[in-house]
Design a protein around this motif. Structure first.
Motif, PDB file in Angstrom:
ATOM      1  N   ALA A 173      57.002  -8.740 -22.572  1.00 62.36           N
ATOM      2  CA  ALA A 173      58.053  -7.722 -22.625  1.00 62.36           C
ATOM      3  C   ALA A 173      58.863  -7.706 -21.333  1.00 62.36           C
ATOM      4  N   VAL A 174      58.193  -7.888 -20.192  1.00 60.89           N
ATOM      5  CA  VAL A 174      58.905  -7.933 -18.909  1.00 60.89           C
ATOM      6  C   VAL A 174      59.785  -9.175 -18.850  1.00 60.89           C
ATOM      7  N   ARG A 175      59.269 -10.306 -19.282  1.00 60.74           N
ATOM      8  CA  ARG A 175      60.059 -11.544 -19.274  1.00 60.74           C
ATOM      9  C   ARG A 175      61.330 -11.401 -20.115  1.00 60.74           C
ATOM     10  N   ARG A 176      61.229 -10.700 -21.241  1.00 61.19           N
ATOM     11  CA  ARG A 176      62.358 -10.577 -22.170  1.00 61.19           C
ATOM     12  C   ARG A 176      63.211  -9.334 -21.912  1.00 61.19           C
ATOM     13  N   ARG A 177      62.946  -8.670 -20.789  1.00 59.81           N
ATOM     14  CA  ARG A 177      63.679  -7.460 -20.386  1.00 59.81           C
ATOM     15  C   ARG A 177      63.585  -6.363 -21.443  1.00 59.81           C
ATOM     16  N   LYS A 178      62.417  -6.267 -22.050  1.00 62.51           N
ATOM     17  CA  LYS A 178      62.162  -5.204 -23.019  1.00 62.51           C
ATOM     18  C   LYS A 178      61.240  -4.127 -22.450  1.00 62.51           C
ATOM     19  N   PHE A 179      61.099  -4.128 -21.124  1.00 64.47           N
ATOM     20  CA  PHE A 179      60.279  -3.143 -20.423  1.00 64.47           C
ATOM     21  C   PHE A 179      61.185  -2.523 -19.359  1.00 64.47           C
ATOM     22  N   PRO A 180      61.999  -1.535 -19.727  1.00 57.71           N
ATOM     23  CA  PRO A 180      62.983  -0.996 -18.792  1.00 57.71           C
ATOM     24  C   PRO A 180      62.396   0.051 -17.848  1.00 57.71           C
ATOM     25  N   VAL A 181      63.107   0.301 -16.759  1.00 51.87           N
ATOM     26  CA  VAL A 181      62.844   1.452 -15.911  1.00 51.87           C
ATOM     27  C   VAL A 181      63.542   2.642 -16.563  1.00 51.87           C
ATOM     28  N   VAL A 182      62.781   3.651 -16.937  1.00 53.40           N
ATOM     29  CA  VAL A 182      63.336   4.820 -17.613  1.00 53.40           C
ATOM     30  C   VAL A 182      63.612   5.921 -16.590  1.00 53.40           C
ATOM     31  N   PRO A 191      65.836  -8.906 -13.333  1.00 51.80           N
ATOM     32  CA  PRO A 191      65.410  -7.537 -13.044  1.00 51.80           C
ATOM     33  C   PRO A 191      65.391  -6.694 -14.307  1.00 51.80           C
ATOM     34  N   PRO A 192      64.476  -5.738 -14.378  1.00 50.83           N
ATOM     35  CA  PRO A 192      64.400  -4.898 -15.583  1.00 50.83           C
ATOM     36  C   PRO A 192      65.658  -4.052 -15.746  1.00 50.83           C
ATOM     37  N   MET A 193      65.994  -3.774 -16.986  1.00 54.44           N
ATOM     38  CA  MET A 193      67.103  -2.865 -17.244  1.00 54.44           C
ATOM     39  C   MET A 193      66.716  -1.457 -16.818  1.00 54.44           C
ATOM     40  N   ARG A 194      67.726  -0.639 -16.564  1.00 54.78           N
ATOM     41  CA  ARG A 194      67.517   0.770 -16.254  1.00 54.78           C
ATOM     42  C   ARG A 194      68.238   1.588 -17.317  1.00 54.78           C
ATOM     43  N   VAL A 195      67.518   2.540 -17.887  1.00 54.60           N
ATOM     44  CA  VAL A 195      68.109   3.351 -18.949  1.00 54.60           C
ATOM     45  C   VAL A 195      67.875   4.826 -18.640  1.00 54.60           C
ATOM     46  N   THR A 211      58.152   7.735 -22.153  1.00 52.52           N
ATOM     47  CA  THR A 211      59.048   8.315 -21.149  1.00 52.52           C
ATOM     48  C   THR A 211      58.269   9.073 -20.093  1.00 52.52           C
ATOM     49  N   VAL A 212      57.279   9.834 -20.519  1.00 50.47           N
ATOM     50  CA  VAL A 212      56.439  10.560 -19.561  1.00 50.47           C
ATOM     51  C   VAL A 212      55.688   9.587 -18.655  1.00 50.47           C
ATOM     52  N   MET A 213      55.157   8.509 -19.225  1.00 50.34           N
ATOM     53  CA  MET A 213      54.431   7.536 -18.416  1.00 50.34           C
ATOM     54  C   MET A 213      55.344   6.868 -17.399  1.00 50.34           C
ATOM     55  N   MET A 214      56.603   6.696 -17.750  1.00 50.17           N
ATOM     56  CA  MET A 214      57.563   6.071 -16.836  1.00 50.17           C
ATOM     57  C   MET A 214      58.058   7.019 -15.747  1.00 50.17           C
ATOM     58  N   THR A 215      58.048   8.303 -16.025  1.00 55.25           N
ATOM     59  CA  THR A 215      58.710   9.235 -15.111  1.00 55.25           C
ATOM     60  C   THR A 215      57.792  10.283 -14.479  1.00 55.25           C
ATOM     61  N   GLU A 216      56.620  10.553 -15.077  1.00 60.09           N
ATOM     62  CA  GLU A 216      55.812  11.675 -14.594  1.00 60.09           C
ATOM     63  C   GLU A 216      54.363  11.337 -14.274  1.00 60.09           C
ATOM     64  N   LEU A 217      53.904  10.139 -14.616  1.00 54.68           N
ATOM     65  CA  LEU A 217      52.501   9.775 -14.428  1.00 54.68           C
ATOM     66  C   LEU A 217      52.091   9.920 -12.961  1.00 54.68           C
ATOM     67  N   ARG A 218      50.835  10.281 -12.731  1.00 49.85           N
ATOM     68  CA  ARG A 218      50.273  10.347 -11.389  1.00 49.85           C
ATOM     69  C   ARG A 218      49.300   9.201 -11.170  1.00 49.85           C
ATOM     70  N   GLY A 219      49.314   8.676  -9.951  1.00 52.11           N
ATOM     71  CA  GLY A 219      48.392   7.612  -9.589  1.00 52.11           C
ATOM     72  C   GLY A 219      47.065   8.161  -9.115  1.00 52.11           C
ATOM     73  N   ALA A 220      46.192   7.281  -8.619  1.00 49.41           N
ATOM     74  CA  ALA A 220      44.832   7.671  -8.254  1.00 49.41           C
ATOM     75  C   ALA A 220      44.414   7.036  -6.937  1.00 49.41           C
ATOM     76  N   SER A 221      43.561   7.746  -6.219  1.00 46.85           N
ATOM     77  CA  SER A 221      43.001   7.263  -4.957  1.00 46.85           C
ATOM     78  C   SER A 221      41.643   6.621  -5.200  1.00 46.85           C
ATOM     79  N   ASN A 222      41.377   5.512  -4.506  1.00 45.51           N
ATOM     80  CA  ASN A 222      40.092   4.826  -4.663  1.00 45.51           C
ATOM     81  C   ASN A 222      39.115   5.119  -3.532  1.00 45.51           C
ATOM     82  N   ALA A 223      39.400   6.139  -2.728  1.00 45.22           N
ATOM     83  CA  ALA A 223      38.574   6.396  -1.537  1.00 45.22           C
ATOM     84  C   ALA A 223      37.111   6.642  -1.886  1.00 45.22           C
TER      85      ALA A 223
END
Length: 321
Positions: free
Chosen positions: A192-201, A257-261, A275-287
Motif C-alpha cells: 500500500a505504501v509503494r502504491r501510494r494507497k497509505f496517505p497521511v490523514v 512520498p505518501p499523499m496527504r489528505v 482516521t483516528v489511528m492516523m490522527t489521535e493514536l498514542r504511542g508507548a514507552s518501553n522503559a
C-alpha cells in the motif's frame, strides 16, 4: 522448561519457537493445521494439533504437553479493512476471548505456573500525553469501529492478570514489521505504501510505536524466563507520528512520498477507525520492559528497521540502492 506456544506457526511463532529452543527449552507448538506439523518440527518444536476454539481439543493438547509455561500468540488476522475494523478482526477477537478462556482453563488444570499473552499498544486512551506507560488508562475509550477488538484485548489482559494460580504477563506489542508480517518485504501495508494507497490523514499526528518481529520474539523469551507478573510495552525506543514515520518508510522502499489528505477525505477512505489511528493514536514507552525484563530492541528505532526492510526489498527485486 517445557513451554507450549499457542499460535506457533504465525509470524511471532516462527520467530519465537527457534529462540526458545536455542535457549534450551522444550517447546511444544500448537497449531490448528495438520499440514503445519512439518514446519513446527523444522523450527524445533513438538507439534500439537488443536483448534483453539474447541475447549476439549485445547484441554487435550495442554494435557498432552504438560507445560510449565504457556505462551498465547493466537491470532487470525486477514486483510486489513480500516473501514470495518471489528469485522476484519472478528476471528482474532474470538481467539482472544474464547481461545484465551480455553487456554487458561486447561493451563490451570495441569498446574501451569506462568502464562504469557499477546496484547497490542494501540488500546491506550487518546487523552493526555503522546507517549503512554503501562500505568495509563487502557481500553476504556476505543475508537468507533474498534469496540469489539479493544474489548477482546481487554479480555485477554484482564483474564491473564486475574489468574491467581499462575504468574500472568501481558505483552503490549508495538506494530510489527519484518518477516511474515503485513509490513514485510511483500506485506499488505508495504504494498500500500509503494502504491501510494497509505496517505497521511489530516496532520498525521497519531503516534505509533513499532517493534521488529524478531525483537518482539526476544522480549517474549525474556518474559518466559523472568520478570514480575504484569503488563509490559514491547516497543522500540522511538514513538513517532504518522507524519514523521510514513514518509521515511516510503523513501526506504524507494516509493514516492505518501499523499496527504484532509481528515474529512480520510474518513471516506479509511473510515473513522483509520482516521483516528492516523490522527489521535498514542504511542508507548518501553522503559518497564527494559528495566524488568532486561530486554532492549536490537533495532532501537523504526528508522533502522525500515532501512533494513528497504535493503531487503531491493535485494529481492534486484534493484540497486
Amino acid at each position: 522448561m517445557r513451554v507450549l506456544v499457542a499460535g506457533a506457526t504465525g509470524a511471532m511463532g516462527r520467530q519465537l519457537v527457534p529462540r526458545l529452543v536455542e535457549a534450551g527449552h522444550e517447546v511444544h507448538g500448537m497449531t490448528r493445521s495438520e499440514t503445519k506439523q512439518a514446519l513446527l518440527r523444522g523450527l524445533g518444536a513438538v507439534p500439537v494439533v488443536a483448534d483453539a476454539l474447541d475447549r476439549e481439543q485445547v484441554a487435550r493438547a495442554v494435557a498432552q504437553s504438560r507445560p510449565e509455561v504457556v505462551v498465547h500468540q493466537l491470532t487470525a488476522i486477514g486483510p486489513m479493512d480500516l473501514r470495518h475494523f471489528d469485522r476484519a478482526f472478528a476471528q482474532t477477537n474470538r481467539l482472544r476471548t474464547e481461545g484465551t478462556d480455553h487456554l487458561l482453563s486447561a493451563a490451570r488444570d495441569v498446574g501451569v505456573r506462568r502464562f504469557v499473552a499477546q496484547s497490542f499498544f494501540a488500546g491506550y486512551d487518546r487523552v493526555g500525553g503522546a507517549v503512554k506507560t503501562e500505568d495509563d488508562p487502557f481500553g476504556t475509550e476505543p475508537p468507533a469501529g474498534m469496540e469489539q477488538t479493544v474489548g477482546a484485548i481487554r479480555h485477554v489482559e484482564d483474564s491473564v492478570l486475574a489468574a491467581s494460580w499462575a504468574q500472568g504477563l501481558v505483552l503490549r506489542y508495538g506494530g510489527f514489521y519484518g518477516p511474515h508480517t503485513s509490513l514485510g518485504v511483500d506485506g499488505e501495508q508495504t504494498e500500500a505504501v509503494r502504491r501510494r494507497k497509505f496517505p497521511v490523514v489530516g496532520d498525521g499526528g497519531g503516534v505509533w510505536s513499532f517493534v521488529h518481529i524478531a525483537d518482539a520474539a526476544e522480549a517474549t523469551v525474556a518474559a518466559v524466563e523472568g520478570g514480575a507478573p504484569g503488563v509490559y510495552n514491547v516497543v522500540d525506543d522511538e514513538p513517532a507520528s504518522v507524519a514523521t514515520w510514513l514518509p521515511v518508510l516510503a523513501a526506504s522502499l524507494g516509493a514516492r512520498p505518501p499523499m496527504r489528505v484532509p481528515r474529512l477525505v480520510g474518513r471516506l477512505l479509511a473510515g473513522e477507525t483509520g482516521t483516528v489511528m492516523m490522527t489521535e493514536l498514542r504511542g508507548a514507552s518501553n522503559a518497564r520492559a527494559k528495566q524488568e525484563l532486561g530486554w532492549a530492541p536490537r533495532r532501537a528505532s523504526w528508522r533502522d528497521g525500515f532501512r533494513e526492510l528497504g535493503a531487503m526489498a531491493r535485494a529481492e527485486s534486484g534493484t540497486a540502492a
